[in-house]
Motif scaffolding. Sequence first.
Motif, mmCIF file in Angstrom:
data_model
loop_
_atom_site.group_PDB
_atom_site.id
_atom_site.type_symbol
_atom_site.label_atom_id
_atom_site.label_comp_id
_atom_site.label_asym_id
_atom_site.label_seq_id
_atom_site.Cartn_x
_atom_site.Cartn_y
_atom_site.Cartn_z
ATOM 1 N N LYS A 5 -1.309 100.601 82.783
ATOM 2 C CA LYS A 5 -0.934 100.299 81.409
ATOM 3 C C LYS A 5 0.581 100.243 81.219
ATOM 4 O O LYS A 5 1.070 99.684 80.266
ATOM 5 N N LEU A 44 -11.340 94.528 72.807
ATOM 6 C CA LEU A 44 -11.152 95.430 73.942
ATOM 7 C C LEU A 44 -9.684 95.819 74.092
ATOM 8 O O LEU A 44 -9.363 96.965 74.438
ATOM 9 N N ALA A 45 -8.782 94.887 73.814
ATOM 10 C CA ALA A 45 -7.350 95.205 73.855
ATOM 11 C C ALA A 45 -7.008 96.227 72.774
ATOM 12 O O ALA A 45 -6.271 97.192 73.025
ATOM 13 N N ASP A 48 -8.328 99.699 73.754
ATOM 14 C CA ASP A 48 -7.542 100.260 74.848
ATOM 15 C C ASP A 48 -6.175 100.754 74.361
ATOM 16 O O ASP A 48 -5.735 101.845 74.722
ATOM 17 N N ASN A 51 -6.366 103.829 72.253
ATOM 18 C CA ASN A 51 -6.768 104.982 73.052
ATOM 19 C C ASN A 51 -5.622 105.517 73.905
ATOM 20 O O ASN A 51 -5.806 106.460 74.674
ATOM 21 N N SER A 52 -4.444 104.918 73.782
ATOM 22 C CA SER A 52 -3.268 105.370 74.529
ATOM 23 C C SER A 52 -2.425 106.295 73.649
ATOM 24 O O SER A 52 -2.455 106.191 72.429
ATOM 25 N N GLY A 88 -15.259 104.820 80.490
ATOM 26 C CA GLY A 88 -13.960 105.089 79.892
ATOM 27 C C GLY A 88 -13.940 106.360 79.061
ATOM 28 O O GLY A 88 -12.888 106.740 78.533
ATOM 29 N N TYR A 90 -15.442 106.937 76.197
ATOM 30 C CA TYR A 90 -15.382 106.701 74.754
ATOM 31 C C TYR A 90 -16.589 107.303 74.043
ATOM 32 O O TYR A 90 -17.711 107.284 74.561
ATOM 33 N N SER A 191 -5.242 91.403 77.803
ATOM 34 C CA SER A 191 -6.624 91.557 78.260
ATOM 35 C C SER A 191 -6.786 91.051 79.689
ATOM 36 O O SER A 191 -7.522 91.651 80.490
ATOM 37 N N ARG A 194 -5.212 93.608 82.044
ATOM 38 C CA ARG A 194 -6.030 94.823 82.214
ATOM 39 C C ARG A 194 -7.393 94.532 82.833
ATOM 40 O O ARG A 194 -8.135 95.439 83.167
ATOM 41 N N PHE A 196 -10.222 93.332 81.570
ATOM 42 C CA PHE A 196 -11.363 93.846 80.819
ATOM 43 C C PHE A 196 -12.621 93.025 81.114
ATOM 44 O O PHE A 196 -12.526 91.829 81.397
#
Length: 269
Positions: A5, A44-45, A48, A51-52, A88, A90, A191, A194, A196
């Motif tokens: 990331k 999804l981006a 993610d 979540n950082s 992940g 989640y 995306s 990463r 995804f």
Amino acid sequence: MTDIKRTRLFYHLKKWIEKAVMDYRMIEKGDRVLVGVSGGADSLALLDLLNSPMVFVPEFHLVAVHIDLGFEEDSAGYDRLDRFLKEGGYDCVLERTEIGPLSHSAYNKKNPCFLCSRLRRKRLFEIAQEKGCNRIALAHHQDDIIETLLINMFYGREISTMMPDQPIFGGTKHIIRPLAYIREELVKKYSREREFPILESACPTGPVSRRRYIKDLLNQLERDNKDIRANIFKAMGHVKMDYLPGLPASRRPVSDRMEMVVNDCGLDR
């Protein structure tokens, strides 16, 4: 946060997400934020990035929610997304529905996009209530906000668009759009970076929708003026009401004022 990331693009997107969140006070300490995850690159981006670790945004809890619309004949995409979210770590809810086929059936030939959006949002709101979430984060980016403005002008006969932070249900919940300051191309690039597990949309209306038409129109205009999208976005912050011919609210027909209340529900058109 994994090392993958830590790229220039990651830090760029994080900066603009945090700026949008702080500018509009989208998230407060202790909030429970439901993130609508369609399985596309944008959602999804967003999941993610939220979540950082945040620098300026207070601590909050994420709940990822995927509403499968029922277009896929098999469950391959659904199962792949299920694995991704659970691996992940989640807190997530995945649900299979028949919203897509119903919205495109003979029952609703006139406007499948409106009904599909309405039913999907209704279910998201219900899950938010069940999970105790007071914020519903959607992955609409700057391009979506610009396109919605033009869609509403061309087809809805009004000047309006998506709000970065929109209170609903008397302010007990908020629809938030943390990607409001970010261009679509950068979200898609992130995306890809990463890698995804993107779920391709199987919606039959997508390739011929009003949004697709507006997107293509803007792409054509951008060939002559590369700043066309940025100019439209900035124009929404420079509204000169004295130079618009609309009637003041007190003199609008009652039917128009009622329509404004109905349209405040936060559904895409």
